[in-house]
Design an enzyme around this catalytic site. Structure first.
Site, PDB file in Angstrom:
ATOM      1  N   GLU A 140       0.394  -1.232   0.241  1.00 21.67           N
ATOM      2  CA  GLU A 140       0.099  -0.339  -0.468  1.00 21.67           C
ATOM      3  C   GLU A 140       0.949   1.486   0.296  1.00 21.67           C
ATOM      4  O   GLU A 140       0.679   1.965   1.074  1.00 21.67           O
ATOM      5  CB  GLU A 140      -1.206   0.195   1.371  1.00 21.67           C
ATOM      6  CG  GLU A 140      -1.939  -0.735   1.134  1.00 21.67           C
ATOM      7  CD  GLU A 140      -3.260  -1.107   2.423  1.00 21.67           C
ATOM      8  OE1 GLU A 140      -2.525  -0.408   3.145  1.00 21.67           O
ATOM      9  OE2 GLU A 140      -4.360  -1.348   2.158  1.00 21.67           O
ATOM     10  N   ASP A 196      -8.331  -9.214   4.178  1.00 24.88           N
ATOM     11  CA  ASP A 196      -8.076  -8.071   5.097  1.00 24.88           C
ATOM     12  C   ASP A 196      -9.418  -7.749   6.091  1.00 24.88           C
ATOM     13  O   ASP A 196      -9.688  -6.738   6.003  1.00 24.88           O
ATOM     14  CB  ASP A 196      -8.604  -6.811   4.474  1.00 24.88           C
ATOM     15  CG  ASP A 196      -7.686  -5.682   5.558  1.00 24.88           C
ATOM     16  OD1 ASP A 196      -7.231  -5.938   6.505  1.00 24.88           O
ATOM     17  OD2 ASP A 196      -7.965  -4.379   4.508  1.00 24.88           O
ATOM     18  N   GLU A 254     -12.440  -2.028  12.370  1.00 24.52           N
ATOM     19  CA  GLU A 254     -12.275  -1.588  11.182  1.00 24.52           C
ATOM     20  C   GLU A 254     -13.536  -2.234   9.883  1.00 24.52           C
ATOM     21  O   GLU A 254     -14.350  -0.944  10.023  1.00 24.52           O
ATOM     22  CB  GLU A 254     -11.158  -1.757   9.912  1.00 24.52           C
ATOM     23  CG  GLU A 254     -10.756  -1.011   8.887  1.00 24.52           C
ATOM     24  CD  GLU A 254     -10.004  -1.415   8.552  1.00 24.52           C
ATOM     25  OE1 GLU A 254      -8.646  -2.020   8.360  1.00 24.52           O
ATOM     26  OE2 GLU A 254      -9.839  -0.615   7.136  1.00 24.52           O
ATOM     27  N   TRP A 272      -8.231  -2.057  -5.694  1.00 25.04           N
ATOM     28  CA  TRP A 272      -8.114  -3.133  -4.078  1.00 25.04           C
ATOM     29  C   TRP A 272      -7.438  -4.394  -4.127  1.00 25.04           C
ATOM     30  O   TRP A 272      -8.224  -4.918  -3.377  1.00 25.04           O
ATOM     31  CB  TRP A 272      -8.510  -2.169  -3.151  1.00 25.04           C
ATOM     32  CG  TRP A 272      -8.475  -0.291  -2.626  1.00 25.04           C
ATOM     33  CD1 TRP A 272      -9.627   0.309  -3.380  1.00 25.04           C
ATOM     34  CD2 TRP A 272      -6.984   0.554  -1.940  1.00 25.04           C
ATOM     35  NE1 TRP A 272      -8.559   1.578  -2.731  1.00 25.04           N
ATOM     36  CE2 TRP A 272      -7.395   0.809  -2.194  1.00 25.04           C
ATOM     37  CE3 TRP A 272      -5.991  -0.576  -1.539  1.00 25.04           C
ATOM     38  CZ2 TRP A 272      -6.724   2.336  -2.019  1.00 25.04           C
ATOM     39  CZ3 TRP A 272      -5.196   0.090  -1.229  1.00 25.04           C
ATOM     40  CH2 TRP A 272      -5.422   1.289  -1.116  1.00 25.04           C
TER      41      TRP A 272
HETATM   42  O1  GCW Z   1      -6.721  -3.351   6.742  1.00 21.47           O
HETATM   43  C1  GCW Z   1      -6.176  -2.145   6.569  1.00 21.47           C
HETATM   44  C2  GCW Z   1      -6.415  -0.683   6.472  1.00 21.47           C
HETATM   45  C3  GCW Z   1      -5.319   0.309   6.333  1.00 21.47           C
HETATM   46  C4  GCW Z   1      -4.365  -0.428   6.818  1.00 21.47           C
HETATM   47  C5  GCW Z   1      -3.821  -1.892   6.506  1.00 21.47           C
HETATM   48  C6  GCW Z   1      -2.858  -2.137   6.602  1.00 21.47           C
HETATM   49  C7  GCW Z   1      -2.167   0.463   8.793  1.00 21.47           C
HETATM   50  O2  GCW Z   1      -7.656  -0.540   5.948  1.00 21.47           O
HETATM   51  O3  GCW Z   1      -5.692   1.365   6.999  1.00 21.47           O
HETATM   52  O4  GCW Z   1      -2.858  -0.004   7.149  1.00 21.47           O
HETATM   53  O5  GCW Z   1      -5.250  -2.937   6.276  1.00 21.47           O
HETATM   54  O6  GCW Z   1      -2.699  -3.519   7.280  1.00 21.47           O
HETATM   55  O7  GCW Z   1      -1.368  -2.136   6.664  1.00 21.47           O
END
Ligand code: GCW
Length: 687
Positions: free
Chosen positions: A294, A373, A401, A549
């Protein structure tokens, strides 16, 4: 002084059961410390404070050379010869580096509770264990125990930024940083350290894995003095400080023109930097690294491998006993949605599996529990069990989240437990994830648990008061993943709210059912991702459908889901047998993951005879309705729970209700519009 924030499960209230008080009181003469150092002193003070609050007795705290008392609580080391009469050699041998034992000596003349650890670290865990067990009114006989943490690394990851914001934080601002500086509210940090030590945590990464701007400089003298004070507080509670680093630091800070891990000057720069860190923080834990992920820089920029990158840092840290925790969250975040060949779920495995055996001894790969994720449900990442020669940690997201952002009640212990109990079959039957991440299956020196923190500076730490249970549970599972999840949740409930039967029953019901309820009204069957882009709260069925994504469900008027079988993207091939075949087969695939692995027509019949479409409708109606049940269970506790807490939770439950209905309606409408097929039961779905 009364802090302006909750003490969570460490709020000690007087014990009222007269019988239990009498049972324990015989031992409450004094606290004897057989070791003279700040760790035992601190543990002794914690115990003294707790016993005073629980029994109203002010115990004397004394250092002693001999055990010449009739009764008391004795804190020492298992190896101490003065304990020879009380502890057998066998018991001694059972206690590991961070473990402890508790032994009750209940004779005519001598009444001792002995808490003995192997190291300075273990004693604080032992003390909190004893305090908890006493609050739970554990009988004397049952107090006897040997407790060793199963996993060596039990670390909290903070995604705290230096401006005080917290990435994916839902409970206020950072307790560590504000306005580009390290905060000096040491009292709050101390209270946080107490909470963490009481659940067996032994490491904390205080800055975000996305290391930008000022945070890049945390590893320099500019901040190290302040950080050393924080490290000192944590150290007292057996917790090591770690930092997230930016892989391109040699460029940003060092003024070099490269961060190539094979470049001599880069290597020297890191060695100097690390040496300097240890001059401030002698027990510094090490680095957490989000590289090539990312938009964070990493070794790929220089056509080097992740092993090259991690090992270079590991070499700098190794003379001091530090480790590199390297995240496996590496995938193409610039995918074209029209590209159906690339499957993000495969990425971590594809990137890291080929490197098995190439990582240094003090490198640990930190792997998110699932391949995508932190969705409400994902299969276990196939990387667990795929790398026999690599230290592995599992990453859980305690912060909610994708699971309701601490507005929705979503207890995560039930999900985590399922993940840990998953049998990877990598060494045949019984190759559980929990045995991989505690290091035992492959005999790894380093292994463990990382949990992304859900705390902030809010008055109850976690926004939703009941979300404290998630932090508690993370620690407890990391200490012992074999524990029953009901027991973990029950203990938290009693320690936090007392042992009134109704209170315990209702809260336990709420916790244990909450994840399933949330799953029902959001994205069941492993669907995931139907959230609003960016902040990830609330329903948006195609919010991530045409993005970069790699997160697509590809719904059309006939079917939904991605074919990740051997006939599709081939993701299932990353698993050991028999999982390959099970996941591959639409009739054998565990139903809760059906849409993760398969592309399924809406008229496909599930095991209960319902069509996929009808299941979707039912699930959303049921889920939203079950929030009423949560509210009901909570309402029944009015008057039995501190009013402020009651109201706070009540307010959130009502928001949850409203937002669950939004989920229900948006998702149901989406499927209705796609298919044109109404609900069999004729309930209202908005056209
Ligand atoms: O879950 C995603 C999140 C990001 C996060 C990333 C990660 C810290 O949306 O905000 O960044 O994963 O785990 O690196």
């Amino acid at each position: 002084s009364n802090p302006k924030y909750s003490t969570c499960w460490l709020s000690y209230k007087p014990i009222e059961e007269i019988e239990y008080v009498q049972e324990i009181e015989k031992f409450l003469d004094q606290i004897v410390l057989l070791e003279k150092n700040i760790y035992f002193q601190n543990a002794g003070n914690e115990l003294k404070k707790a016993l005073c609050a629980l029994f109203g007795t002010e115990l004397r705290l004394s250092n002693s050379i001999n055990i010449n008392i009739d009764s008391g609580i004795i804190l020492g080391k298992v190896t101490d010869e003065r304990l020879n009469n009380f502890i057998t050699d066998e018991e001694r041998k059972e206690v590991s580096e961070e473990g402890f034992l508790i032994k009750v000596i209940d004779e005519n003349k001598r009444k001792y509770i002995i808490v003995a650890s192997k190291s300075e670290k273990g004693i604080i865990y032992g003390i909190f264990h004893l305090i908890n067990k006493i609050i739970l009114k554990t009988s004397l006989k049952e107090l006897n125990c040997v407790e060793n943490p199963k996993a060596p690394l039990r670390i909290i990851n903070h995604w705290d930024n230096m401006d005080g914001s917290i990435e994916r934080g839902y409970a206020g601002k950072s307790i560590f940083f504000a306005n580009g500086r390290v905060k000096r509210n040491y009292k709050r940090i101390l209270d946080y350290a107490r909470l963490l030590a009481s659940i067996g945590i032994n490491g904390v990464v205080i800055n975000n894995v996305n290391v930008r701007d000022k945070a890049i400089w945390l590893i320099t003298p500019k901040y190290l003095n302040d950080l050393s004070k924080i490290a000192e507080i944590f150290r007292l509670y057996g917790i090591k400080l770690y930092l997230s680093i930016n892989f391109a630091s040699p460029i940003y800070i060092g003024g070099l023109n490269t961060a190539d891990p094979l470049d001599k000057n880069v290597q020297i720069w890191w060695k100097e930097t690390v040496k300097n860190i240890y001059s401030y923080i002698p027990d510094f834990g090490g680095f957490l690294v989000k590289a090539d992920s990312e938009f964070n820089p990493g070794p790929y920029v220089y056509r080097r491998t992740h092993a090259d990158g991690a090992n270079m840092l590991a070499e700098a840290l190794s003379p001091y006993g530090g480790v590199v925790i390297w995240r496996a969250f590496v995938y193409n975040c610039l995918q074209d949605w029209r590209d159906t060949k690339t499957d993000r779920a495969k990425a971590a495995y594809d990137n890291f599996k080929p490197l098995d055996g190439n990582f240094s001894e003090n490198v640990i790969l930190q792997i998110k529990y699932g391949p995508m994720d932190f969705q409400v449900r994902e299969p276990v990442s196939p990387l667990f069990g795929a790398m026999e020669k690599t230290n592995q940690m599992i990453e859980f997201q305690i912060t909610q989240e994708y699971t309701g952002q601490q507005i929705h009640l979503c207890y995560l212990g039930t999900l985590w437990k399922e993940i840990l109990e998953f049998d990877t079959y990598c060494k045949g039957k019984g190759s559980y994830v929990k045995r991989i991440v505690d290091g035992s299956l492959f005999g790894m020196k380093y292994a463990g648990f990382a949990g992304v923190s859900n705390i902030g500076d809010s008055i109850n730490w976690t926004g939703h008061d009941l979300a404290q249970a998630n932090l508690w549970t993370f620690g407890k599972l990391a200490w012992d993943p074999d524990k029953k999840i009901e027991d973990i949740a029950r203990e938290w409930t009693i320690l936090t709210f007392g042992d009134d039967k109704k209170v315990v029953d209702n809260i336990l019901w709420m916790l244990l059912n909450s994840h399933a309820i949330y799953e029902k009204y959001t994205t069941p069957l492993g669907l995931g991702w139907m959230v609003n882009p960016g902040h990830h709260y609330g329903p948006n069925p195609e919010g991530y459908e045409y993005s970069k994504w790699g997160t697509y469900h590809r719904a059309d008027i006939k079917a939904i889901g991605v074919d990740r079988t051997s006939r599709g993207t081939g993701y299932t091939l990353q698993y050991h047998k028999p999982w390959q075949e099970i996941f591959d087969d639409i009739n054998k695939c565990p139903e809760e993951l059906l849409l993760f692995f398969h592309r399924v027509p809406y008229d496909f019949r599930l095991k209960n005879g319902k069509t996929l479409l009808q299941f979707m409708y039912d699930s959303h109606f049921e889920g939203a309705e079950m929030v009423d049940k949560l509210i009901e269970k909570w309402e029944e506790l009015r008057g039995k729970i501190d009013e402020e807490i009651f109201n706070r939770v009540y307010e959130r439950l009502n928001m949850q209700k409203e937002h669950a209905m939004e989920w229900r309606d948006v998702i149901n409408t989406y499927f209705y519009r796609k298919t044109g097929i109404p609900d069999e039961k004729g309930r209202l779905i908005y056209p």
